[in-house]
Design a protein around this motif. Structure first.
Motif, PDB file in Angstrom:
ATOM      1  N   GLN A   1      60.963 -18.249 102.840  1.00 28.62           N
ATOM      2  CA  GLN A   1      61.753 -17.937 101.589  1.00 28.62           C
ATOM      3  C   GLN A   1      63.079 -18.354 102.049  1.00 28.62           C
ATOM      4  OE1 GLN A   1      60.158 -17.742  98.684  1.00 28.62           O
ATOM      5  NE2 GLN A   1      58.159 -17.454  99.490  1.00 28.62           N
TER       6      GLN A   1
ATOM      7  N   ASN B   1      69.500 -19.874  93.689  1.00 28.44           N
ATOM      8  CA  ASN B   1      68.243 -19.911  93.030  1.00 28.44           C
ATOM      9  C   ASN B   1      67.802 -21.294  92.431  1.00 28.44           C
ATOM     10  OD1 ASN B   1      66.128 -19.242  90.477  1.00 28.44           O
ATOM     11  ND2 ASN B   1      65.746 -18.602  92.448  1.00 28.44           N
TER      12      ASN B   1
ATOM     13  N   HIS C   1      63.507 -16.684  86.317  1.00 28.76           N
ATOM     14  CA  HIS C   1      62.757 -16.581  87.531  1.00 28.76           C
ATOM     15  C   HIS C   1      62.967 -15.114  88.277  1.00 28.76           C
ATOM     16  CE1 HIS C   1      63.650 -21.275  88.504  1.00 28.76           C
ATOM     17  NE2 HIS C   1      62.702 -20.860  87.549  1.00 28.76           N
TER      18      HIS C   1
ATOM     19  N   THR D   1      70.003 -14.281  86.325  1.00 29.68           N
ATOM     20  CA  THR D   1      68.913 -15.453  86.714  1.00 29.68           C
ATOM     21  C   THR D   1      67.909 -15.236  85.925  1.00 29.68           C
ATOM     22  OG1 THR D   1      69.976 -15.697  88.907  1.00 29.68           O
ATOM     23  CG2 THR D   1      67.779 -16.702  88.599  1.00 29.68           C
TER      24      THR D   1
ATOM     25  N   ILE E   1      63.761 -12.889  91.025  1.00 32.01           N
ATOM     26  CA  ILE E   1      64.468 -12.675  92.385  1.00 32.01           C
ATOM     27  C   ILE E   1      64.759 -11.322  92.530  1.00 32.01           C
ATOM     28  CG2 ILE E   1      65.215 -15.128  91.976  1.00 32.01           C
ATOM     29  CD1 ILE E   1      67.819 -13.831  91.222  1.00 32.01           C
TER      30      ILE E   1
ATOM     31  N   CYS F   1      66.467 -19.910  96.169  1.00 34.12           N
ATOM     32  CA  CYS F   1      66.944 -18.757  96.949  1.00 34.12           C
ATOM     33  C   CYS F   1      66.269 -17.617  96.020  1.00 34.12           C
ATOM     34  CB  CYS F   1      68.403 -18.594  97.156  1.00 34.12           C
ATOM     35  SG  CYS F   1      68.856 -17.121  97.974  1.00 34.12           S
ATOM     36  N   VAL F   2      65.615 -16.703  96.821  1.00 32.70           N
ATOM     37  CA  VAL F   2      64.792 -15.592  96.027  1.00 32.70           C
ATOM     38  C   VAL F   2      65.616 -14.073  96.436  1.00 32.70           C
ATOM     39  CG1 VAL F   2      62.656 -16.808  96.101  1.00 32.70           C
ATOM     40  CG2 VAL F   2      63.183 -15.268  97.750  1.00 32.70           C
TER      41      VAL F   2
END
Length: 430
Positions: free
Chosen positions: A37, A190, A221, A215, A223, A195-196
């Motif tokens: 990740q 992201n 998403h 986000t 995150i 990118c998490v």
């Protein structure tokens, strides 16, 4: 902390003392064990070097990569133009594009010592700059597409803003926009790189949560955010500051010797904690060493200084700094200082060094000027007081004459100036 993580990264963060809070321990943990990740930390370019206060974040990125994941180092080329108001009492000075670019060039030097950007592996690190997406924003489009997702009521409730307003200190509209831009960074990272996770100090909690909410609203998403504690030493001092100012990470702003010495001067109560945070010694060894006392803890402090300096500047530089600190100069005669062994040993590079030209020495230079030029005193008045109070030394011998002149012959080999027991500088002719 009652949560028992499955991922190596969160386990490391917990056991070594890096973790202050996380938006969703279990969700992040499950994501991390599912494969490689990406996570990022942003660094605004407010100076030409980061200082020790940023080292905890750099170590987090290092551990993230060491546990199999992809760290993203985000330079704040765009956000530095606004300035982070978090927990500040006044507005940051606005920097121009040239100064920001120069600061970024300086800051970048440090990261390659900790993070691998050149590996062919899946978890090769990325170095990015948020001006890539912030500089080209259309204001009206940004307000309509991004600004509508932010509640001013909620933004005012964040502690970093609320504390400023509660003290009735001005918060400009420019600064108020900072948290929106940082949130937008997370959204773009992201969207572009998958990118998490955003990490940062606990003072960034509100900004991180904003990015997560944005986000989710825009991309739907999932995150995460993770913060480290804001470190102070056991005597309450802010980490990264010393009696003589900021403890910079760039060698051209703070010598290897002074960096090593900063860690050597760690208070007894902080040694075990700092070993876990700033070195890669096994946890069991950190606990064992941190529990020692008396003369033994002083040796542990040297180990701490060696380990931290080796990570940043390399093993040879750490060895030279330790040798210098243990009195190599104090036991050498002028003749020995001029021989090849002295130069080859690398001790000269360990001390902060002032190099003067023959032209500068043509008419000689006073010892008071040398003390100021070498950084051991801030003014001639302070240098004279240092000499009067027997706090200044030349090659280990007390300086008693404030009118002493140094010429080219005196610098046929380097001389060492000292202010007290812990601050030293080398003067040489180039």
């Amino acid at each position: 902390m009652t949560y028992h993580p499955k991922s190596d990264f969160i386990a490391t963060m917990i056991e070594r003392g890096f973790l202050a809070d996380c938006t969703d321990y279990q969700g992040l943990d499950e994501t991390l064990i599912s494969g490689c990740q990406s996570a990022y930390i942003g660094f605004d370019a407010t100076a030409q070097s980061l200082h020790v206060g940023s080292l905890i974040q750099i170590m987090m990125l290092r551990w993230f990569q060491k546990t199999g994941h992809k760290p993203i180092t985000l330079m704040g080329g765009g956000t530095t133009k606004v300035g982070d108001p978090s927990f500040r009492s006044d507005e940051r000075p606005l920097l121009g594009p040239e100064q920001i670019d120069a600061n970024i060039a300086g800051i970048k030097k440090v990261f390659s010592a900790y993070i691998d950007y050149d590996t062919d592996a899946e978890n090769a690190a990325l170095m990015l700059n948020n001006e890539e997406w912030l500089d080209g924003l259309n204001y009206l489009d940004f307000l309509r597409d991004i600004g509508r997702h932010f509640s001013v009521n909620r933004m005012l409730s964040f502690e970093s803003v609320k504390s400023r307003l509660d003290r009735e200190q001005s918060l400009s509209f420019l600064e108020f926009n900072y948290m929106i831009l940082q949130a937008y960074d997370f959204l773009e990272l992201n969207r572009r790189y998958g990118c998490v996770l955003q990490m940062g100090g606990s003072d960034q909690w509100g900004n991180i949560v904003n990015g997560i909410d944005l986000t989710r609203r825009v991309l739907d998403h999932e995150i995460y955010g993770l913060t480290s504690p804001l470190l102070t030493t056991s005597d309450g001092k802010k980490m990264g500051k010393s009696q003589d100012g900021a403890v910079w990470l760039n060698r051209d702003m703070l010598s290897t010797f002074d960096f090593w010495q900063f860690w050597r001067n760690t208070t007894d109560a902080d040694v075990g904690r700092f070993l876990k945070l700033y070195t890669e010694l096994p946890i069991e060894e950190c606990d064992r060493l941190g529990a020692l006392a008396g003369s033994e803890i002083n040796e542990v402090k040297k180990t701490l200084a060696d380990e931290v300096t080796t990570l940043l500047h390399g093993a040879d530089a750490a060895k030279a700094a330790r040798a210098t600190a243990e009195g190599i100069f104090g036991t050498m005669t002028g003749k020995e200082k001029g021989n090849d062994t002295f130069s080859a040993a690398g001790y000269v590079s360990a001390l902060p060094t002032l190099t003067l030209t023959k032209e500068e020495l043509a008419e000689g230079i006073s010892i008071v000027q040398l003390i100021v030029k070498s950084g051991l005193a801030k003014s001639g008045k302070e240098a004279k007081r240092l000499i009067a109070e027997n706090g200044a030394k030349l090659d280990g011998a007390p300086l008693t004459d404030a009118g002493l002149m140094i010429d080219a012959d005196a610098l046929s080999s380097p001389i060492k100036l000292s202010a007290g027991k812990k601050r030293h500088a080398l003067v040489q002719m180039g």
